[in-house]
Scaffold this motif. Structure first.
Motif, PDB file in Angstrom:
ATOM      1  N   ARG A 299     -59.388 -19.439 -34.716  1.00 27.45           N
ATOM      2  CA  ARG A 299     -58.909 -20.321 -35.790  1.00 27.45           C
ATOM      3  C   ARG A 299     -57.464 -19.974 -36.112  1.00 27.45           C
ATOM      4  O   ARG A 299     -57.031 -18.834 -35.939  1.00 27.45           O
ATOM      5  N   HIS A 300     -56.718 -20.987 -36.621  1.00 29.06           N
ATOM      6  CA  HIS A 300     -55.292 -20.781 -36.835  1.00 29.06           C
ATOM      7  C   HIS A 300     -54.841 -21.402 -38.155  1.00 29.06           C
ATOM      8  O   HIS A 300     -55.342 -22.451 -38.555  1.00 29.06           O
ATOM      9  N   THR A 301     -53.903 -20.741 -38.793  1.00 25.99           N
ATOM     10  CA  THR A 301     -53.254 -21.274 -39.984  1.00 25.99           C
ATOM     11  C   THR A 301     -51.771 -21.407 -39.679  1.00 25.99           C
ATOM     12  O   THR A 301     -51.142 -20.471 -39.179  1.00 25.99           O
ATOM     13  N   GLU A 302     -51.198 -22.563 -39.965  1.00 22.58           N
ATOM     14  CA  GLU A 302     -49.815 -22.812 -39.600  1.00 22.58           C
ATOM     15  C   GLU A 302     -48.865 -22.159 -40.596  1.00 22.58           C
ATOM     16  O   GLU A 302     -49.074 -22.191 -41.817  1.00 22.58           O
ATOM     17  N   LEU A 303     -47.808 -21.553 -40.075  1.00 18.67           N
ATOM     18  CA  LEU A 303     -46.766 -20.916 -40.872  1.00 18.67           C
ATOM     19  C   LEU A 303     -45.430 -21.596 -40.606  1.00 18.67           C
ATOM     20  O   LEU A 303     -45.249 -22.260 -39.584  1.00 18.67           O
ATOM     21  N   ASP A 304     -44.508 -21.402 -41.518  1.00 16.20           N
ATOM     22  CA  ASP A 304     -43.155 -21.911 -41.312  1.00 16.20           C
ATOM     23  C   ASP A 304     -42.252 -20.873 -40.681  1.00 16.20           C
ATOM     24  O   ASP A 304     -41.255 -21.215 -40.035  1.00 16.20           O
ATOM     25  N   VAL A 305     -42.595 -19.598 -40.855  1.00 19.93           N
ATOM     26  CA  VAL A 305     -41.697 -18.535 -40.433  1.00 19.93           C
ATOM     27  C   VAL A 305     -42.497 -17.277 -40.132  1.00 19.93           C
ATOM     28  O   VAL A 305     -43.569 -17.052 -40.703  1.00 19.93           O
ATOM     29  N   ALA A 306     -42.005 -16.455 -39.211  1.00 21.99           N
ATOM     30  CA  ALA A 306     -42.562 -15.125 -38.946  1.00 21.99           C
ATOM     31  C   ALA A 306     -41.391 -14.147 -38.925  1.00 21.99           C
ATOM     32  O   ALA A 306     -40.304 -14.479 -38.445  1.00 21.99           O
ATOM     33  N   VAL A 307     -41.617 -12.948 -39.454  1.00 23.63           N
ATOM     34  CA  VAL A 307     -40.524 -11.988 -39.577  1.00 23.63           C
ATOM     35  C   VAL A 307     -40.851 -10.696 -38.831  1.00 23.63           C
ATOM     36  O   VAL A 307     -41.976 -10.490 -38.366  1.00 23.63           O
TER      37      VAL A 307
ATOM     38  N   THR B 105     -55.780 -23.448 -24.630  1.00 26.69           N
ATOM     39  CA  THR B 105     -56.780 -24.010 -25.543  1.00 26.69           C
ATOM     40  C   THR B 105     -56.910 -25.513 -25.292  1.00 26.69           C
ATOM     41  O   THR B 105     -56.144 -26.100 -24.521  1.00 26.69           O
ATOM     42  N   ALA B 106     -57.878 -26.108 -25.979  1.00 25.67           N
ATOM     43  CA  ALA B 106     -58.101 -27.548 -25.809  1.00 25.67           C
ATOM     44  C   ALA B 106     -56.898 -28.356 -26.287  1.00 25.67           C
ATOM     45  O   ALA B 106     -56.675 -29.480 -25.837  1.00 25.67           O
ATOM     46  N   THR B 107     -56.110 -27.766 -27.199  1.00 26.49           N
ATOM     47  CA  THR B 107     -54.966 -28.498 -27.744  1.00 26.49           C
ATOM     48  C   THR B 107     -53.639 -28.062 -27.136  1.00 26.49           C
ATOM     49  O   THR B 107     -52.588 -28.524 -27.556  1.00 26.49           O
ATOM     50  N   GLY B 108     -53.685 -27.164 -26.157  1.00 24.81           N
ATOM     51  CA  GLY B 108     -52.436 -26.752 -25.521  1.00 24.81           C
ATOM     52  C   GLY B 108     -52.345 -25.254 -25.328  1.00 24.81           C
ATOM     53  O   GLY B 108     -53.302 -24.508 -25.534  1.00 24.81           O
ATOM     54  N   ARG B 109     -51.170 -24.811 -24.979  1.00 25.35           N
ATOM     55  CA  ARG B 109     -50.912 -23.418 -24.628  1.00 25.35           C
ATOM     56  C   ARG B 109     -50.466 -22.635 -25.861  1.00 25.35           C
ATOM     57  O   ARG B 109     -49.525 -23.037 -26.548  1.00 25.35           O
ATOM     58  N   LEU B 110     -51.142 -21.520 -26.138  1.00 29.32           N
ATOM     59  CA  LEU B 110     -50.751 -20.640 -27.232  1.00 29.32           C
ATOM     60  C   LEU B 110     -50.192 -19.348 -26.652  1.00 29.32           C
ATOM     61  O   LEU B 110     -50.789 -18.747 -25.753  1.00 29.32           O
TER      62      LEU B 110
ATOM     63  N   VAL C 279     -48.007 -12.998 -34.332  1.00 30.24           N
ATOM     64  CA  VAL C 279     -48.352 -14.406 -34.509  1.00 30.24           C
ATOM     65  C   VAL C 279     -48.551 -15.048 -33.137  1.00 30.24           C
ATOM     66  O   VAL C 279     -48.307 -14.420 -32.097  1.00 30.24           O
ATOM     67  N   ALA C 280     -48.977 -16.309 -33.161  1.00 32.55           N
ATOM     68  CA  ALA C 280     -49.007 -17.127 -31.947  1.00 32.55           C
ATOM     69  C   ALA C 280     -48.060 -18.298 -32.152  1.00 32.55           C
ATOM     70  O   ALA C 280     -47.852 -18.745 -33.288  1.00 32.55           O
ATOM     71  N   VAL C 281     -47.469 -18.768 -31.060  1.00 29.27           N
ATOM     72  CA  VAL C 281     -46.573 -19.924 -31.148  1.00 29.27           C
ATOM     73  C   VAL C 281     -47.027 -20.976 -30.147  1.00 29.27           C
ATOM     74  O   VAL C 281     -47.552 -20.666 -29.080  1.00 29.27           O
ATOM     75  N   ALA C 282     -46.832 -22.224 -30.526  1.00 27.74           N
ATOM     76  CA  ALA C 282     -47.115 -23.348 -29.637  1.00 27.74           C
ATOM     77  C   ALA C 282     -45.795 -23.982 -29.245  1.00 27.74           C
ATOM     78  O   ALA C 282     -44.827 -23.947 -30.006  1.00 27.74           O
ATOM     79  N   GLY C 283     -45.770 -24.564 -28.058  1.00 31.27           N
ATOM     80  CA  GLY C 283     -44.560 -25.224 -27.580  1.00 31.27           C
ATOM     81  C   GLY C 283     -43.856 -24.472 -26.475  1.00 31.27           C
ATOM     82  O   GLY C 283     -43.049 -25.054 -25.739  1.00 31.27           O
TER      83      GLY C 283
ATOM     84  N   GLU D  32     -36.632 -21.785 -24.520  1.00 26.57           N
ATOM     85  CA  GLU D  32     -37.896 -22.390 -24.943  1.00 26.57           C
ATOM     86  C   GLU D  32     -37.746 -22.832 -26.399  1.00 26.57           C
ATOM     87  O   GLU D  32     -36.964 -22.239 -27.156  1.00 26.57           O
ATOM     88  N   ARG D  33     -38.524 -23.817 -26.775  1.00 21.21           N
ATOM     89  CA  ARG D  33     -38.488 -24.285 -28.163  1.00 21.21           C
ATOM     90  C   ARG D  33     -39.801 -23.977 -28.847  1.00 21.21           C
ATOM     91  O   ARG D  33     -40.881 -24.202 -28.283  1.00 21.21           O
ATOM     92  N   ILE D  34     -39.724 -23.442 -30.048  1.00 20.69           N
ATOM     93  CA  ILE D  34     -40.914 -23.102 -30.824  1.00 20.69           C
ATOM     94  C   ILE D  34     -41.401 -24.343 -31.561  1.00 20.69           C
ATOM     95  O   ILE D  34     -40.731 -24.838 -32.490  1.00 20.69           O
ATOM     96  N   GLY D  35     -42.551 -24.866 -31.142  1.00 18.40           N
ATOM     97  CA  GLY D  35     -43.100 -26.062 -31.789  1.00 18.40           C
ATOM     98  C   GLY D  35     -43.790 -25.732 -33.102  1.00 18.40           C
ATOM     99  O   GLY D  35     -43.519 -26.351 -34.138  1.00 18.40           O
ATOM    100  N   ARG D  36     -44.694 -24.740 -33.068  1.00 19.45           N
ATOM    101  CA  ARG D  36     -45.415 -24.317 -34.279  1.00 19.45           C
ATOM    102  C   ARG D  36     -45.573 -22.808 -34.266  1.00 19.45           C
ATOM    103  O   ARG D  36     -45.593 -22.179 -33.209  1.00 19.45           O
ATOM    104  N   ILE D  37     -45.698 -22.223 -35.450  1.00 26.99           N
ATOM    105  CA  ILE D  37     -45.994 -20.802 -35.608  1.00 26.99           C
ATOM    106  C   ILE D  37     -47.354 -20.707 -36.285  1.00 26.99           C
ATOM    107  O   ILE D  37     -47.595 -21.368 -37.306  1.00 26.99           O
TER     108      ILE D  37
END
Length: 685
Positions: free
Chosen positions: A362-370, A320-325, A375-379, A350-355
């Motif tokens: 479109r994306h909504t940021e989460l703190d956790v996925a179970v 994406t324009a803001t990085g790799r998902l 989900v998609a992760v950035a980082g 690897e390190r999980i930057g965002r979930i």
């Protein structure tokens, strides 16, 4: 945006795909599901280019789904994660990767056409993955729509037990609702644009006798398949709504039957009961078996438990324009922002930057996925589609989705020499996102050194080249498409002896092998076995011979094409006490098989496709003649309502440019679809 953590339990999650033939209405159905559940406030239309899931510019220009898109919504206390998959055969690999991480699917059929070629292909794909399905017969408002005929086509071509749980109210333009045969009630949508809520009521008098007869047939069919239902049916002569629903749930999840519903997605009719059925009959993550993986030869299992060690499977990578998902299915454990995870296949962390909760683009940021979530992760910097991400102290590798071999290739080069590096970067990024694309440098056919892009079909490559031009701003020139030929053994050889001896100072190389080469069905690929007795060739050297034979299959003697359909038997051999090694026997295996293939009678194979052409009846004769000129073998021809449907097997090389030819011959009224049908002998060139 940041979403508050509000995750349902795994039992209230449904991970579902929308599967269908191209133009059966998958994307429109997805739009209506999002609209009815309140996930969107405006209905998008494919023809207007305003849909949520077809957000790519090429998808909107072409009016088809190209990339699988994930969306989510809530219904009746359940979280539904939906993946809208492509319907065109060239993008079947997107469907394959999606099915690998889904628990259930809604398969959409056109009420006029019934089961179409790609409907059958995606159905078989889901079957291979063990994904339970329910069926939705769409477009009941169209002229020529026939619910019963569509159900019968499902029975005839896909499944012996389609269980219709609804009866349409009205036909074609007069279709207004359905009779629910499980609870014997009517569900009617008001005339107009379809925004009105569904009205529940009694079964109309005109349909009452027919509804009772259909329910009786439904209960009898269910009782034949379900022991508990049979017990109640024998005792009471009928089934209660609760027993019938529970039996339908069990039969759907075991794959013994498929529930069939109907409606018109475009008119917004039939969506609510379809959602109810998806929640009621299709499995949650807790209803499917625990996933199994391997690590260092040990089998490891992961249940859908948030407290278990984390394990997730990557099924899509998007730049994406803001990085790799990186999109992944969480199979077990809990994933938090900032966690360090282990890519078990590549053996790197690897390190999980965002979930992110994904809603198409479109994306909504989460703190956790179970466990159970998608989900998609950035980082994540390097994980590819098919990679397993897991807890570093509990590693395992899950089975990745399969990737089909490409069948069509084109040569691509940058229009300006200064852009050659940028083109290589663009191609590398595209291959990372789409594993069904393959890039190589052409070293054969005179060693042109051209960059060759290979894919699943002409449209697949057109889309890829257009992405290079649009997304990367590169001017490129493209060669004529070429199909991927194969070579096979028509008549083999026996007792071919090869002795590999190399002595040039220091440790030498010595390997002596004797091979038999026999033809196989090309679909069987390559089979190797050893018939050596008495320990003449140690087991480790036998494996090295097999590896060498596989090396030799990369380029055949006819034209440097890959070789398939061959059985190789190692019948004898000898070793040297000092100079024999795995390297020597691998080299001997490679050289021996190359020599054996040159001595064998070889045949050239070309990819063929099953083509289904739909044309006005008066144009059928010309189309049949054109197919014959393209070396096509017609396997069927039917006429219905003035429209001819012709099925033929045609060499893929003869289909380049066929769309333009068909439009010209039928004045724009003809359409066709294709699906791979394997390989067939090619004419001697």
């Amino acid at each position: 945006m940041r979403g508050n953590l509000s995750l349902p339990t795994a039992s209230a999650v449904r991970n579902l795909g929308i599967l269908a033939h191209v133009d059966a209405g998958k994307t429109t159905l997805t739009e209506r599901i999002l609209y009815v559940t309140g996930a969107t406030y405006k209905r998008g239309e494919v023809h207007d280019g305003t849909t949520v899931t077809d957000f790519d510019s090429q998808e909107r220009d072409r009016g088809i789904t190209i990339f699988a898109a994930a969306v989510g919504c809530d219904w009746d206390g359940h979280r539904i994660n939906l993946i809208d998959t492509p319907g065109h055969v060239d993008f079947a690999d997107e469907v394959e990767r999606s099915l690998r991480v889904l628990d259930g699917a809604i398969t959409v059929f056109d009420a006029v056409a019934g089961v179409e070629p790609q409907s059958e292909s995606v159905w078989r794909q889901a079957e291979r993955h063990g994904v339970p399905r329910i069926a939705f017969v769409n477009k009941l408002d169209r002229a020529g729509a026939d619910f019963d005929a569509a159900v019968e086509s499902i029975r005839r071509r896909l499944h012996p037990a389609p269980l219709a749980v609804q009866l349409p109210i009205g036909r074609e333009g007069g279709f207004t609702g359905v009779v629910d045969l499980v609870r014997l009630r009517s569900l009617v949508w008001a005339d107009g644009d379809g925004d009105a809520a569904v009205a529940e009521g009694p079964v109309p008098d005109a349909l009452l006798a027919r509804a009772h007869r259909r329910r009786r047939l439904l209960t009898e069919a269910v009782a034949e398949l379900h022991p508990a239902a049979l017990e109640e049916f024998c005792a009471q002569g009928s089934l209660s709504a609760g027993t019938l629903a529970a039996a339908l749930r069990d039969l759907t999840r075991t794959g013994e039957a498929v529930v069939v519903l109907c409606g018109s997605a475009y008119r917004n009719r039939g969506i609510e009961p379809l959602l109810d059925a998806a929640v009621a009959y299709l499995p949650s993550p807790l209803d499917v078996p625990a996933v199994r993986g391997m690590f260092d030869g040990e089998v490891r299992e992961r249940a859908a438990d948030p407290r278990a060690p984390f394990a997730g499977l990557v099924f899509k990578v998007t730049a994406t324009a803001t990085g790799r998902l990186t999109s992944l299915r969480v199979y077990s454990g809990t994933l938090r922002k900032g966690d360090t995870v282990f890519d078990a296949g590549a053996r790197r962390t690897e390190r999980i930057g965002r979930i992110l909760r994904v809603q198409a683009d479109r994306h909504t940021e989460l703190d956790v996925a179970v466990a159970g979530d998608i989900v998609a992760v950035a980082g994540v910097k390097a994980a590819r589609a098919g990679a397993t991400l897991c807890a570093p102290d509990q590693p395992l590798v899950l089975e990745p989705p399969g990737t089909a071999e490409p069948v069509v290739s084109v040569a691509v080069e940058a229009a300006r020499n200064s852009d050659t590096g940028r083109l290589a970067t663009a191609l590398a990024r595209m291959v990372e996102e789409d594993p069904s694309l393959v890039v190589r440098t052409d070293g054969g056919d005179g060693g042109t050194g051209q960059t060759v892009l290979s894919g699943m079909g002409e449209l697949h490559l057109e889309v890829a080249v257009e992405r290079i031009r649009r997304d990367h701003g590169l001017a490129v020139s493209v060669g004529r498409p070429r199909v991927a030929y194969r070579e096979t053994v028509a008549r083999g050889v026996s007792g071919l002896l090869h002795r590999h001896v190399k002595q040039d100072g220091g440790a030498g190389q010595y390997a002596h092998v004797v091979l038999d080469v026999e033809p196989l069905d090309p679909a069987a690929g390559f089979v190797f076995r050893s018939a050596v007795t008495g320990g003449k060739v140690p087991r480790s050297y036998v494996r090295a011979v097999e590896s060498g034979c596989r090396d030799a299959l990369v380029e055949g003697p006819l034209g440097g094409h890959p070789v398939t359909g061959v059985r190789v038997t190692l019948t004898d051999g000898a070793t040297h006490p000092k100079d024999s090694s795995e390297t020597a026997f691998r080299t001997a295996g490679r050289l021996a098989l190359r020599e054996a293939l040159r001595a064998s009678a070889m045949a050239l194979l070309e990819p063929v496709a099953e083509v289904t052409v739909t044309v006005p009846q008066d144009a059928a004769g010309g189309v049949l003649g054109d197919l014959a000129a393209r070396r096509g073998r017609v396997s069927g021809s039917t006429v219905r309502g003035g429209v001819a449907v012709i099925t033929a097997t045609v060499p893929l090389a003869e289909l380049f440019g066929y769309a333009t030819r068909l439009r010209s011959r039928t004045r724009g009224r003809g359409t066709f679809t294709t699906r791979p049908a394997g390989y067939a002998p090619a004419p001697v060139r």
